[in-house]
Design an enzyme around this catalytic site. Structure first.
Site, PDB file in Angstrom:
ATOM      1  N   CYS A  78      46.034  42.201  31.220  1.00  0.00           N
ATOM      2  CA  CYS A  78      46.435  43.609  31.370  1.00  0.00           C
ATOM      3  C   CYS A  78      47.720  43.902  30.592  1.00  0.00           C
ATOM      4  O   CYS A  78      47.686  43.998  29.371  1.00  0.00           O
ATOM      5  CB  CYS A  78      46.566  43.955  32.864  1.00  0.00           C
ATOM      6  SG  CYS A  78      46.679  45.710  33.192  1.00  0.00           S
ATOM      7  N   HIS A 170      41.960  41.610  35.651  1.00  0.00           N
ATOM      8  CA  HIS A 170      42.816  40.662  36.381  1.00  0.00           C
ATOM      9  C   HIS A 170      42.006  39.606  37.127  1.00  0.00           C
ATOM     10  O   HIS A 170      41.789  39.736  38.338  1.00  0.00           O
ATOM     11  CB  HIS A 170      43.640  41.417  37.423  1.00  0.00           C
ATOM     12  CG  HIS A 170      44.626  42.376  36.864  1.00  0.00           C
ATOM     13  ND1 HIS A 170      45.864  42.001  36.409  1.00  0.00           N
ATOM     14  CD2 HIS A 170      44.554  43.719  36.689  1.00  0.00           C
ATOM     15  CE1 HIS A 170      46.521  43.062  35.980  1.00  0.00           C
ATOM     16  NE2 HIS A 170      45.757  44.120  36.132  1.00  0.00           N
ATOM     17  N   GLU A 172      43.084  36.961  38.229  1.00  0.00           N
ATOM     18  CA  GLU A 172      43.975  36.377  39.254  1.00  0.00           C
ATOM     19  C   GLU A 172      43.929  37.148  40.575  1.00  0.00           C
ATOM     20  O   GLU A 172      44.419  36.670  41.588  1.00  0.00           O
ATOM     21  CB  GLU A 172      45.417  36.283  38.719  1.00  0.00           C
ATOM     22  CG  GLU A 172      46.225  37.580  38.720  1.00  0.00           C
ATOM     23  CD  GLU A 172      45.894  38.541  37.582  1.00  0.00           C
ATOM     24  OE1 GLU A 172      44.905  38.316  36.848  1.00  0.00           O
ATOM     25  OE2 GLU A 172      46.622  39.545  37.438  1.00  0.00           O
TER      26      GLU A 172
END
Lengths: 187, 301
Positions: A78, A170, A172
């Site tokens: 991002c 994302h 994560e």
């Protein structure tokens, strides 16, 4: 293997957790000394303007560029993708100026336009993986040395150029380790 | 249609997770109050992760008195078009129509804020009805969990806005962190009574007891005037800092804004803190809490 996460601002903890889950050693990186200890670097999500300024003022930028040019794997998620880009649409200055991609910031709109998609990524995962887009950028155009890994609705959202990896979304923030595995084991 | 599958996220659990995750992206950052597009640009250039668009900063609301309401949409729109970072705006406690207007303006985050004059003295907004995320103030863990129960996807401890005095912010972050530690050490059979006593939803009390943290990001706010104030709150365990009047009521807003941004990143590094604290000019005019006519932190139910 020590995988650094640039820890100037943003979602650092989430990447650190994913790195540990794979069995590598995470290190939060705020200083030049910490940069010297790492084998790979993740540039996390956050605000690219904030991270970009801090990276310059605390003399991390040149060292990251040097290490990346020597071949250290670097992955931007991002905001991190914006930091890596050589071209930012509607903006003159860039940050690390490493990856030959044209990135549009806040490309989907405001937070009301944030969304989740699911898609399999060839070479990264066997099954569809969740992709979380938060005030996300996308890649409008790529240079000739850049391999497109994934597109959503005709926009490039994941790409690789040698030792550099960029995702608009994302991984994560999900439970899916595919992209972290890809970065740590295949780059 | 290609193979990708889009999910409907309107007011769904996934929308809530997207909204919580935007707050995760703000961690380690400073959110600054601004009243004009020019101030918004200064804040962005200094490294703010978001701006709060307002008509008056809290120090002026205190001075001028009267009812403080949501800002004119014209100001919010002008600020929104001046910057690329997220823009937040405040609505009054319980004023769900102001919130509807802010959502229609495409704001990135709504602050249902005690700094404005409450519109409802018993009830907060049902934030789960909205697609846009909300941040709410809290003085203690029970208040934080009630707001999260109503749908807030980010919490900020209240402090006492517009005072330039960090003492209440410290009290509130210490209270929240202390109460979290207390829950962590409780045997499970005590948690229902703890939930009853703090007036918090039981499922959220269980979450905190198990995980040792709030289920959403927690910033500190209210009275931050110096880089040292900001670093103090970070060391006490918050995820980031709101600075209201502290920047644009000081003598050199640009320099102070940059210094506070650096202090929040390097909150554990006294050498950096010493360096950024130097020669910042006058801090905002400050007030003792005992002498205040209105305590904004007491607003919230």
């Amino acid at each position: 293997m020590i995988v650094g996460v640039l820890a100037l601002q943003g979602a650092v903890r989430e990447h650190m957790n994913m790195i540990s889950r794979i069995g590598a050693t995470p290190l939060a990186v705020k200083t030049r000394d910490e940069l010297k200890k790492i084998d790979a670097l993740i540039l996390p999500g956050g605000e690219s303007t904030t991270i970009g300024k801090l990276m310059t003022e605390f003399n991390l930028k040149d060292e990251i560029i040097r290490r990346a040019k020597e071949g250290m794997p670097v992955w931007g998620t991002c905001a991190g993708m914006i930091l890596l880009a050589k071209h930012i649409v509607n903006q003159e200055n860039t940050h690390l100026d490493l990856m030959d991609i044209w990135v549009r910031r806040n490309a989907y709109g405001s937070q009301l336009d944030s969304f989740i998609a699911e898609k399999r990524v060839e070479g990264v995962s066997e099954k569809p993986i969740p992709m979380v887009f938060i005030r996300a950028p996308y890649v409008e155009k790529v240079g000739s040395g850049v391999k497109i890994l994934s597109e959503i609705d005709g926009k490039v959202v994941a790409a690789r150029e040698g030792n550099l990896l960029a995702t608009a979304f994302h991984p994560e923030l999900t439970d899916d380790l595919s992209f972290h595995r890809y970065f740590i084991e295949k780059m | 249609m290609s193979e990708e599958k889009f999910k409907d996220t309107n007011a769904s659990p996934e929308r809530y997770s997207l909204n919580k995750n935007l707050a995760e992206m703000l961690k380690g950052g400073v959110i600054m109050d601004v009243t004009t597009p020019e101030q918004a640009k200064i804040a962005e250039a200094a490294g703010a992760v978001a701006v709060m668009a307002l008509e008056r900063v809290p120090a002026d609301i205190r001075k001028q008195g009267g009812v403080a309401r949501m800002s004119d949409p014209k100001i919010i729109k002008a600020i929104k078009s001046a910057v690329t970072i997220p823009v937040m705006a405040k609505c009054r406690i319980g004023h769900f129509v102001e919130a509807q207007i802010l959502e229609a303006l495409g704001i990135d985050y709504i602050d249902e804020s005690e700094v404005l004059t409450p519109a409802d003295e018993s009830f907060h907004i049902d934030k789960k009805k909205f697609k846009v995320p909300f941040v709410c103030g809290a003085r203690n863990l029970g208040e934080a969990l009630r707001r999260i129960g109503e749908g807030a996807s980010m919490i900020r401890t209240k402090g006492e806005a517009g005072t330039g005095n960090v003492v209440e912010a410290v009290r509130h972050i210490r209270t929240v962190m202390g109460e979290i530690r207390k829950l962590q050490n409780m045997p499970k059979e005590e948690l229902m009574t703890a939930a009853k006593e703090m007036g918090a939803p039981y499922d959220l009390v269980l979450y905190v007891a198990e995980n040792g943290k709030l289920p959403v990001v927690n910033f500190a706010a209210g009275g931050v005037a110096t880089p040292a104030d900001a670093a103090l709150l970070m060391q006490l365990g918050c995820d980031g800092v709101f600075v209201g009047s502290g920047i644009f009521k000081s003598s050199n807003p640009e320099k102070r804004a940059k210094a506070i941004v650096k202090a929040v990143t390097y909150y554990n590094d006294p050498d950096v803190l010493a360096q950024v604290s130097e020669d910042l000019g006058e801090a905002m005019p400050s007030q003792e809490i005992d002498k205040l006519e209105d305590r904004y932190a007491e607003r919230g139910w």
